[in-house]
Scaffold this motif. Structure first.
Motif, PDB file in Angstrom:
ATOM      1  N   ARG A   1       0.827  -1.171   0.167  1.00  0.00           N
ATOM      2  CA  ARG A   1       0.039   0.006   0.330  1.00  0.00           C
ATOM      3  C   ARG A   1       0.784   1.551   0.316  1.00  0.00           C
ATOM      4  NH1 ARG A   1      -2.110  -3.147   4.068  1.00  0.00           N
ATOM      5  NH2 ARG A   1      -4.060  -4.154   3.282  1.00  0.00           N
ATOM      6  N   SER A   2       2.152   1.622  -1.029  1.00  0.00           N
ATOM      7  CA  SER A   2       3.021   2.249  -0.735  1.00  0.00           C
ATOM      8  C   SER A   2       1.979   3.248  -1.120  1.00  0.00           C
ATOM      9  CB  SER A   2       3.807   2.254  -1.688  1.00  0.00           C
ATOM     10  OG  SER A   2       4.741   3.279  -2.244  1.00  0.00           O
ATOM     11  N   SER A   3       2.921   4.911  -0.782  1.00  0.00           N
ATOM     12  CA  SER A   3       2.084   5.964  -1.562  1.00  0.00           C
ATOM     13  C   SER A   3       2.008   6.108  -2.943  1.00  0.00           C
ATOM     14  CB  SER A   3       1.899   7.119  -0.365  1.00  0.00           C
ATOM     15  OG  SER A   3       3.544   7.301  -1.137  1.00  0.00           O
ATOM     16  N   ASP A   4       3.069   5.339  -2.993  1.00  0.00           N
ATOM     17  CA  ASP A   4       3.470   5.605  -4.902  1.00  0.00           C
ATOM     18  C   ASP A   4       2.658   4.541  -5.578  1.00  0.00           C
ATOM     19  OD1 ASP A   4       4.698   6.358  -6.751  1.00  0.00           O
ATOM     20  OD2 ASP A   4       6.407   5.398  -6.356  1.00  0.00           O
ATOM     21  N   LEU A   5       1.694   4.417  -5.667  1.00  0.00           N
ATOM     22  CA  LEU A   5       0.663   3.206  -7.022  1.00  0.00           C
ATOM     23  C   LEU A   5       0.231   4.530  -7.305  1.00  0.00           C
ATOM     24  CD1 LEU A   5       0.125   0.813  -4.187  1.00  0.00           C
ATOM     25  CD2 LEU A   5       1.945   0.811  -5.334  1.00  0.00           C
TER      26      LEU A   5
ATOM     27  N   ALA B   1      -1.688   9.486  12.397  1.00  0.00           N
ATOM     28  CA  ALA B   1      -0.891   9.836  11.605  1.00  0.00           C
ATOM     29  C   ALA B   1      -0.338   8.818  10.623  1.00  0.00           C
ATOM     30  CB  ALA B   1       0.390  11.449  11.611  1.00  0.00           C
ATOM     31  N   ARG B   2       0.785   7.994  11.442  1.00  0.00           N
ATOM     32  CA  ARG B   2       1.151   7.313  11.071  1.00  0.00           C
ATOM     33  C   ARG B   2       0.733   5.840  10.669  1.00  0.00           C
ATOM     34  NH1 ARG B   2       5.652   4.459  15.898  1.00  0.00           N
ATOM     35  NH2 ARG B   2       6.048   6.804  15.892  1.00  0.00           N
ATOM     36  N   ILE B   3      -0.748   5.412  11.744  1.00  0.00           N
ATOM     37  CA  ILE B   3      -1.463   4.672  10.128  1.00  0.00           C
ATOM     38  C   ILE B   3      -2.012   5.232   8.646  1.00  0.00           C
ATOM     39  CG2 ILE B   3      -4.154   4.042  10.034  1.00  0.00           C
ATOM     40  CD1 ILE B   3      -4.015   3.930  13.478  1.00  0.00           C
TER      41      ILE B   3
ATOM     42  N   GLY C   1      -0.436   4.059   3.166  1.00  0.00           N
ATOM     43  CA  GLY C   1      -0.487   4.255   1.869  1.00  0.00           C
ATOM     44  C   GLY C   1      -0.847   5.505   1.565  1.00  0.00           C
ATOM     45  N   PHE C   2      -1.585   6.147   2.775  1.00  0.00           N
ATOM     46  CA  PHE C   2      -2.048   8.025   2.620  1.00  0.00           C
ATOM     47  C   PHE C   2      -1.573   9.059   2.267  1.00  0.00           C
ATOM     48  CE2 PHE C   2      -6.047   5.095   4.150  1.00  0.00           C
ATOM     49  CZ  PHE C   2      -6.909   5.606   2.822  1.00  0.00           C
ATOM     50  N   ALA C   3      -1.245  10.104   1.762  1.00  0.00           N
ATOM     51  CA  ALA C   3      -0.132  11.229   0.993  1.00  0.00           C
ATOM     52  C   ALA C   3       0.217  11.693   3.503  1.00  0.00           C
ATOM     53  CB  ALA C   3      -0.717  12.342   0.183  1.00  0.00           C
ATOM     54  N   SER C   4      -1.108  11.575   3.385  1.00  0.00           N
ATOM     55  CA  SER C   4      -1.099  12.057   4.454  1.00  0.00           C
ATOM     56  C   SER C   4      -2.315  12.167   6.000  1.00  0.00           C
ATOM     57  CB  SER C   4      -0.986  14.325   4.481  1.00  0.00           C
ATOM     58  OG  SER C   4      -2.412  14.049   4.451  1.00  0.00           O
TER      59      SER C   4
ATOM     60  N   LEU D   1     -10.278  12.622   4.676  1.00  0.00           N
ATOM     61  CA  LEU D   1     -11.262  13.199   3.717  1.00  0.00           C
ATOM     62  C   LEU D   1     -11.849  11.798   3.144  1.00  0.00           C
ATOM     63  CD1 LEU D   1      -9.460  16.028   1.951  1.00  0.00           C
ATOM     64  CD2 LEU D   1     -11.185  16.013   3.103  1.00  0.00           C
ATOM     65  N   ALA D   2     -11.166  10.805   3.125  1.00  0.00           N
ATOM     66  CA  ALA D   2     -10.994   9.612   2.013  1.00  0.00           C
ATOM     67  C   ALA D   2     -12.592   9.236   3.765  1.00  0.00           C
ATOM     68  CB  ALA D   2     -10.320   9.026   2.207  1.00  0.00           C
ATOM     69  N   PHE D   3     -11.857   8.765   4.980  1.00  0.00           N
ATOM     70  CA  PHE D   3     -13.013   8.483   6.253  1.00  0.00           C
ATOM     71  C   PHE D   3     -14.567   9.204   5.634  1.00  0.00           C
ATOM     72  CE2 PHE D   3     -11.603   5.678   9.482  1.00  0.00           C
ATOM     73  CZ  PHE D   3     -10.354   4.920   7.963  1.00  0.00           C
ATOM     74  N   ARG D   4     -13.475  10.477   5.397  1.00  0.00           N
ATOM     75  CA  ARG D   4     -15.174  11.155   5.462  1.00  0.00           C
ATOM     76  C   ARG D   4     -16.106  10.768   4.169  1.00  0.00           C
ATOM     77  NH1 ARG D   4     -17.826  13.085   9.803  1.00  0.00           N
ATOM     78  NH2 ARG D   4     -16.119  14.386  10.597  1.00  0.00           N
ATOM     79  N   ARG D   5     -15.806  10.477   3.085  1.00  0.00           N
ATOM     80  CA  ARG D   5     -15.826   9.845   2.009  1.00  0.00           C
ATOM     81  C   ARG D   5     -16.832   8.709   2.017  1.00  0.00           C
ATOM     82  NH1 ARG D   5     -11.572  12.503  -0.586  1.00  0.00           N
ATOM     83  NH2 ARG D   5     -10.421  10.331  -0.598  1.00  0.00           N
ATOM     84  N   HIS D   6     -16.119   8.233   2.260  1.00  0.00           N
ATOM     85  CA  HIS D   6     -17.049   6.598   2.644  1.00  0.00           C
ATOM     86  C   HIS D   6     -17.151   5.753   4.297  1.00  0.00           C
ATOM     87  CE1 HIS D   6     -14.212   4.839  -1.551  1.00  0.00           C
ATOM     88  NE2 HIS D   6     -13.800   6.098  -0.611  1.00  0.00           N
TER      89      HIS D   6
END
Length: 351
Positions: free
Chosen positions: A249-253, A305-307, A312-315, A321-326
């Protein structure tokens, strides 16, 4: 004449009364909704006896009438007590699901008796569609609850005043608890065993039953990979890639990076992935990351932040924001809502 000797006998400590769990079943009942929780608490009794300690639980099956209660598996179980008996007592009531539980909402006399029972019991929980008769009592108005995913629409139409949460495996809202479909009753039972008796015993029971300890309440009813596979038209086409994504789950995918092992041009890959999986690669990645983050928030103590970085989240803000969306909830609130309760924090309420 010598006075008789006075012999003092050490007083044995008074035995703690066993916690009485009544499983309410409405035939035809879902068998695993009954036997799954029963096995968790029966195994807890066995483990305690093996360690020289008293068994902590008394287990009872109750039905509208004492006697055989049919299950959807075609096998009858024996109910030793009746739900409608005003003398029926319990410390915890678990309401099993099944066809009979959903039909019970139309029996006003039965629901009246169930309501009276629930009001005099400190902890009440539904397993799977056992939520239907529990909601019919009117005790869940404006409270959060969950049930089996396939019955969300049916339940919402019948009980619009209950706040149905589709994102949880099990939920505690005050003294009223609910769990999702079938095997989730085992996860929920392990969670209350941990609350009652501590993590060590719950872990020992889970090991003996060869199950996880425990899927947290905040885990989805089915994992993101399983949900994606079920929705896909051709899940096997990118099976190797999606398996790799789950473990990387690297952020560089980026699309370019994902297209490399296929091999395809990034544009062609994105188009073919949507054709096969019915979801864009970026959305698929985000769902995988949210799935992993949910586990991290409920199972560990790492910072948000560590999780976020590990998943793989950028921040941390990107994860929020992803949690809020889903999920319509932020990571901090999600963690507070679904974190495991510590031992000894047994729910209680006034009648």
């Amino acid at each position: 004449m010598q006075a008789p000797a006075i012999i003092c006998h050490a007083m044995k400590p008074a035995m703690q009364p066993r916690h009485r769990i009544v499983i309410a079943a409405f035939g035809p009942a879902q068998m695993l909704d009954i036997t799954g929780p029963l096995e968790v608490f029966a195994m807890a009794n066995t483990c305690c006896r093996s360690a020289g300690r008293p068994a902590p639980y008394e287990l009872v099956v109750a039905a509208p009438q004492a006697g055989p209660v049919m299950t959807t598996s075609g096998i009858a179980l024996l109910a030793s007590e009746s739900i409608v008996d005003p003398a029926l007592q319990a410390d915890t009531v678990l309401i099993a699901g099944g066809v009979g539980a959903r039909a019970a909402v139309r029996d006003s006399a039965l629901i009246g008796a169930l309501t009276a029972l629930c009001r005099r019991v400190p902890r009440v929980a539904s397993i799977c569609t056992g939520l239907f008769p529990l909601a019919a009592t009117g005790l869940l108005k404006q409270l959060r609850a969950t049930t089996h995913w396939s019955h969300f629409d049916e339940f919402a139409a019948l009980f619009p005043d209950v706040r149905l949460d589709p994102h949880a495996l099990f939920i505690n809202d005050g003294p009223w608890h609910s769990s999702a479909g079938i095997s989730a009753g085992i996860d929920y039972s392990l969670s209350i065993l941990e609350t009652d008796m501590g993590r060590q015993l719950a872990l020992e029971v889970a090991r003996n039953l060869v199950v996880f300890l425990k899927r947290p309440g905040g885990q989805a009813q089915f994992s993101a990979p399983l949900a994606a596979e079920a929705a896909a038209d051709d899940p096997h086409r990118f099976a190797a890639l999606t398996e790799w994504i789950q473990h990387s789950r690297s952020s560089d995918l980026s699309i370019d990076r994902l297209a490399e092992p296929v091999p395809m041009s990034p544009r062609n890959f994105a188009r073919r992935f949507v054709e096969a999986m019915n979801i864009a690669p970026a959305k698929y990645l985000e769902k995988m990351r949210i799935d992993a983050a949910r586990r991290g928030l409920t199972d560990g103590t790492d910072s948000v932040a560590r999780i976020a970085a590990r998943c793989g989240f950028a921040s941390a803000e990107a994860m929020r924001l992803a949690f809020r969306r889903h999920l319509d909830i932020g990571p901090h609130e999600f963690r507070a809502r679904f974190r495991t309760a510590g031992p000894g924090k047994r729910a209680a309420h006034a009648a």
